[in-house]
Write an enzyme that holds these catalytic residues in place. Sequence first.
Site: not given
Length: 271
Positions: A51-52, A90, A120, A122, A189
């Site tokens: 999602d970066s 993501d 993925k 978070e 991270e």
Amino acid sequence: MSIHKEVKRITTHILQAMKQSGEKISMLTAYDYSMATVLDDAGLDVLLVGDSASNVMAGHETTLPITLDQMIYHAQGVVRGATRAFVVVDLPFGSYQGNSKEALSSAIRIMKESGAHGVKLEGGTEVVDSISRIITAGIPVMGHLGLTPQSIYKFGTYTVRAKGEEEAEKLKLDAKALQDAGCFAIVLEKIPAALAKEVSESLHIPVIGIGAGPHCDGQVLVVNDMIGLTKGFKPRFLRQYINLYDGILDAAKAYIKDVKANDFPNEKEQY
């Protein structure tokens, strides 16, 4: 001989075998077909459609604005370009938090519409319900702990996480909870290297670090940062392998000069 050289396609099973044999896992982000083709040819084990993309592709300040549709669009190109790497995508902000039913439908859309191999998301214990539900549907899930960029407004800063004992203990519990829920791997991270080592050694699933020291089972970087396309972004954990920003800048300037001077196209470059 490395495990991954013998295989046609990297799978969760192979990543697990790499951890057990001590072979490090290489992972980079990718957001489009052309880049995925290059990285796949290079032999990357995992490509993360991060999602970066919200930052490096769309120019947003955070990862929050990117939508599920946009993530699927980026993932489709990457999957078409990657014949060997394991492609994980993501789940964007708002597509899974606090609602395991929505999390499942988001994950299903990604898998069906992009052809990716896993998702993925978070968070720790607070997203375990969502993780369990997605895994029950047969979709591999990678966890993400430490600095979780989707929670930037909660943290208020992108500094190192889990320096204090309380946060470190929570991270260890979260990592165990993610493993117990069935995650095939976890990204850590920006946490202290010693904590990342402890977590990596305590889990039987692969742990991939970004700014988490050398003791993880693998490493991940944002490809645009690694190849020097991102102007002025040089955190301590980043190793820049090439400076494409200056290279492309010089090429563009040379092109402008040739066009203005009517030097391009020349006789060989016309029909």
